[in-house]
Motif scaffolding. Structure first.
Motif, mmCIF file in Angstrom:
data_model
loop_
_atom_site.group_PDB
_atom_site.id
_atom_site.type_symbol
_atom_site.label_atom_id
_atom_site.label_comp_id
_atom_site.label_asym_id
_atom_site.label_seq_id
_atom_site.Cartn_x
_atom_site.Cartn_y
_atom_site.Cartn_z
ATOM 1 N N ILE A 56 -53.748 -20.412 25.316
ATOM 2 C CA ILE A 56 -54.988 -21.073 25.714
ATOM 3 C C ILE A 56 -56.068 -20.644 24.732
ATOM 4 N N GLN A 57 -56.705 -21.617 24.094
ATOM 5 C CA GLN A 57 -57.790 -21.333 23.161
ATOM 6 C C GLN A 57 -58.967 -22.250 23.451
ATOM 7 N N VAL A 58 -60.164 -21.707 23.303
ATOM 8 C CA VAL A 58 -61.388 -22.485 23.450
ATOM 9 C C VAL A 58 -62.033 -22.559 22.072
ATOM 10 N N LEU A 59 -62.191 -23.775 21.572
ATOM 11 C CA LEU A 59 -62.695 -23.994 20.219
ATOM 12 C C LEU A 59 -64.049 -24.694 20.283
ATOM 13 N N PRO A 60 -65.045 -24.199 19.562
ATOM 14 C CA PRO A 60 -66.356 -24.854 19.597
ATOM 15 C C PRO A 60 -66.328 -26.186 18.843
ATOM 16 N N LEU A 61 -67.136 -27.115 19.310
ATOM 17 C CA LEU A 61 -67.294 -28.381 18.595
ATOM 18 C C LEU A 61 -68.305 -28.180 17.472
ATOM 19 N N PRO A 62 -68.059 -28.723 16.294
ATOM 20 C CA PRO A 62 -68.933 -28.447 15.152
ATOM 21 C C PRO A 62 -70.369 -28.954 15.316
ATOM 22 N N ASN A 63 -70.560 -30.105 15.925
ATOM 23 C CA ASN A 63 -71.897 -30.694 16.000
ATOM 24 C C ASN A 63 -72.453 -30.731 17.416
ATOM 25 N N ASN A 64 -71.843 -29.987 18.339
ATOM 26 C CA ASN A 64 -72.276 -30.043 19.727
ATOM 27 C C ASN A 64 -72.174 -28.645 20.333
ATOM 28 N N LYS A 65 -73.321 -28.053 20.658
ATOM 29 C CA LYS A 65 -73.314 -26.705 21.222
ATOM 30 C C LYS A 65 -73.158 -26.707 22.737
ATOM 31 N N ASP A 66 -73.225 -27.883 23.366
ATOM 32 C CA ASP A 66 -73.124 -27.960 24.821
ATOM 33 C C ASP A 66 -71.683 -27.975 25.316
#
Length: 109
Positions: A56-66
């Protein structure tokens, strides 16, 4: 009468069914970058190697901090091959509070 007969049949089936003799060789729980990996290595009844696990990994979206992307992978490896099941979902991002080393030193005294 029917209930007694049904109960007797169930007991006989359970008594005559072979017990599974799988042996767990290793279990791993590893915290990887932004995620968790769990894996079990075992031998099945026929003494064949079986590897099961999930990541299980949580990856940030490049253009969306929400929002962030959560990737879940469940996998099984047996003598018949390797099978993976992927689930990709969007979740609200969790903001982590970070303090500088000087702030931590002043707080602790």
């Amino acid at each position: 009468m029917f209930v007694k007969a049904f109960f007797l049949v169930v007991v006989v089936i359970i008594a005559l069914s072979p017990a599974t003799e799988s042996v767990v060789l290793r279990q791993y729980n590893v915290f990887v970058n932004r995620g968790l990996r769990e894996e079990t290595i075992s031998l099945d009844d026929d003494k064949d190697l079986v590897i099961k696990g999930n990541l299980i990994q949580v990856l940030p979206l490049p253009n969306n901090k929400d929002y962030a992307i959560k990737l879940e992978i469940d996998y099984d490896g047996t003598k018949n091959g390797y099978r993976a099941h992927y689930i990709l979902t969007r979740e609200e991002a969790v903001e982590v509070l970070r303090l500088s080393p000087s702030s931590l030193k002043s707080i602790s005294g």
